[in-house]
Design an enzyme around this catalytic site. Structure first.
Site, PDB file in Angstrom:
ATOM      1  N   HIS A 298       0.861  -1.359   0.028  1.00 15.04           N
ATOM      2  CA  HIS A 298      -0.200   0.003   0.033  1.00 15.04           C
ATOM      3  C   HIS A 298       1.001   1.196   0.118  1.00 15.04           C
ATOM      4  CE1 HIS A 298      -3.228   2.979   0.914  1.00 15.04           C
ATOM      5  NE2 HIS A 298      -3.790   1.868   0.958  1.00 15.04           N
ATOM      6  N   ARG A 321      -6.636  10.272  -0.982  1.00 13.00           N
ATOM      7  CA  ARG A 321      -6.193  10.517  -2.312  1.00 13.00           C
ATOM      8  C   ARG A 321      -7.453  10.804  -3.445  1.00 13.00           C
ATOM      9  NH1 ARG A 321      -3.113   6.017  -4.142  1.00 13.00           N
ATOM     10  NH2 ARG A 321      -3.406   5.186  -2.131  1.00 13.00           N
TER      11      ARG A 321
END
Length: 544
Positions: A298, A321
């Protein structure tokens, strides 16, 4: 973040709330009639099938609900002190295509697009027949969770997705994560009903799958209760066993070292319990495996500036994000489309960013035989924080994972970044005709009159795409493709669904979809003799 404790004693009899997601059922006289999306209590018949489920996360509990819905009895074996596992830590959301929340927001999507995105992310390694099952049952899974009162109205377009389809709860004054909400809800139902058809053994480790010496059929589990002395060893016999133990992202000296040694010393977002127990149990009796060398980093494990080399990282969810956060390197420049797939973003951080240069970090890393983390700066503004949920941002700030700055100059001074480069990057983001990294659009624009927020992030071991080989019904197979009678598996313990890279939001969905399938199959004595189910090519409106 939602914190919960089940308070399970070592051996507790509990009952299960059954979610009936098909049309009205005709229920035996010992049960209560209930609507299609409601709950009823069902007493297991004395002659009912007994299913042992190893693992108390979302896949395991979903399987348990399905077994009892089909009048079976369940024993859940959980090695930790409470149920939940990594499912309770999931924070980005759960995917679904053609869902009611999408329709309400006017979001166009289809299971065909969802399948394309999943296959593209998997880079040719996905088992297409398993992906068909995943995407075609996704809307039903969302419906099922909503029928429990779980809010899934907040939908984001996470990395690698062509449409917004990652569902989570709307931002509230209380900091929550969607995995915790789901598990808290299921566990509450487990403990709120009268004792009936489920036994939960916590602090209990599965040691060995028991087989019939003549047929090879799996007929139970040998497990160890308590402190590991062996005094609490016992055999739990069963008509079928379901493995739902999750992955192996914390098994540094075992499966990681054997199959992907190059990443075994990176930090992980997983709990210490993620040691591949189910994979090892299956392999020990001849189960096949798929893609054990495929491990996901990740890109945004949160780095605590006060404890930068801690090998366990809190996760900065992909939704940060998706709602507008951008990534900067030590030059104050963007270097990647923040909404690319996780593998692409993680690799870009490793290539374009530098190891953290805080005092003592490198020395401590050497002492702990780990790596000083290569870090990027995740930067957000007020608008993106509001969209994500200010209560969660405040939680991150309280924990020391997020910092707030009034101006660009203050941010750059704190992190020793070049002001001119950062100012130019923020000013140009979303305002130039063609994004340098191919990002189709900017979720937010940065303005001088807004505060700025930063998180230090580093690529971290997050998910293992590989695992046991299964068919579309969740039956465990040998490497040659033969069914191992009596053995089923669901969730991260299996391989084939995600290929070389998992999309954000597909993990919780996989647990729901395949957890239900294995619960259904394990409670049906005829299921083991049937050919592998052929997945429908049509969207299934019922989670059945």
């Amino acid at each position: 973040m939602l914190i919960f404790s089940t308070g399970c004693p070592r051996f507790v009899k509990v009952s299960v709330a059954l979610q009936l997601l098909t049309s009205l059922l005709s229920i035996a006289s010992k049960t209560l009639a209930c609507p299609a999306t409601g709950y009823c209590t069902m007493e297991a018949a004395p002659e009912s099938r007994h299913v042992v489920i190893v693992g108390g996360g979302l896949a395991g509990l979903t399987a348990a609900l399905e077994v009892v819905k089909n009048k079976g009895r369940v024993t859940i074996i959980e090695k930790c002190a409470k149920l939940g596992g990594n499912s309770a830590k999931a924070s980005s959301g759960i995917n679904g295509a053609e869902t009611a929340p999408q329709n309400a927001l006017g979001i166009p999507d289809s299971t065909a697009l969802f399948k394309e995105d999943t296959l593209r992310s998997g880079k040719g390694r996905c088992a297409a027949e398993l992906v068909d099952v995943l995407v075609n049952k996704s809307a039903g899974a969302i419906d099922a969770l909503q029928s429990l009162g779980i809010d899934l109205s907040n939908i984001a377009q996470c990395g690698g997705h062509s449409r917004p389809r990652t569902h989570r709860a709307a931002a509230t004054a209380k900091a929550t994560n969607i995995g915790g909400v789901i598990m808290h809800t299921l566990i509450d139902h487990l403990h709120s009903l009268p004792p009936s058809a489920v036994q939960v053994l916590t602090n209990t480790r599965a040691l060995e799958l028991l087989q019939d010496s003549r047929t090879g059929r799996v007929k139970g589990v040998r497990c160890r209760v308590g402190d590991g002395s062996g005094e609490g060893d016992r055999a739990v016999e069963a008509d079928a066993v379901v493995l739902a133990t999750g992955g192996y992202s914390a098994d540094r000296e075992g499966l990681l070292q054997k199959h992907v040694p190059g990443v075994s010393r990176l930090a992980t977002t997983n709990g210490a319990w993620a040691t591949g127990d189910g994979v090892k149990l299956g392999l020990a009796i001849g189960a096949g495996s798929v893609d054990l060398d495929q491990v996901q980093l990740h890109p945004t494990g949160l780095v605590d500036p006060k404890d930068p080399t801690n090998p366990t990282k809190f996760l900065a969810p992909e939704a940060l994000r998706a709602i507008g956060g951008i990534l900067l390197n030590q030059k104050g420049e963007r270097f990647v489309d923040e909404l690319s797939t996780r593998d692409v973003v993680a690799q870009a951080i490793l290539e374009h960013c530098q190891p953290l240069q805080l005092e003592g970090a490198t020395k401590r890393a050497a002492e702990e035989a780990t790596l000083a983390p290569v870090t990027a700066f995740l930067v957000l503004n007020d608008e993106s924080v509001e969209r994500f949920g200010r209560s969660v941002a405040e939680f991150y700030m309280k924990m020391g994972f997020m910092q707030k700055f009034a101006t660009e100059e203050e941010l750059c001074d704190h992190w020793r970044l070049p002001v001119a480069h950062v100012a130019r990057t923020l000013d140009e983001y979303g305002r130039v005709e063609h994004d340098a990294f191919g990002k189709p659009s900017a979720p937010v624009l940065f303005r001088l009159d807004q505060s700025l927020y930063t998180c230090l992030v580093t690529p971290s071991l997050h998910y293992t795409m590989g695992g046991l080989k299964i068919d579309t019904g969740g039956r465990v197979l040998t490497q040659a493709g033969d069914v191992i009678p009596g053995l089923w598996a669901a969730g991260e313990v299996t391989g084939g669904v995600h290929g070389a890279n998992r999309l954000a939001g597909n993990s919780l969905l996989e647990c729901m979809v395949f957890g239900k399938l294995v619960g259904e199959g394990a409670s049906d004595p005829s299921a083991e003799q049937q050919p592998s189910p052929v997945p429908s090519s049509e969207r299934q409106t019922q989670f059945a």
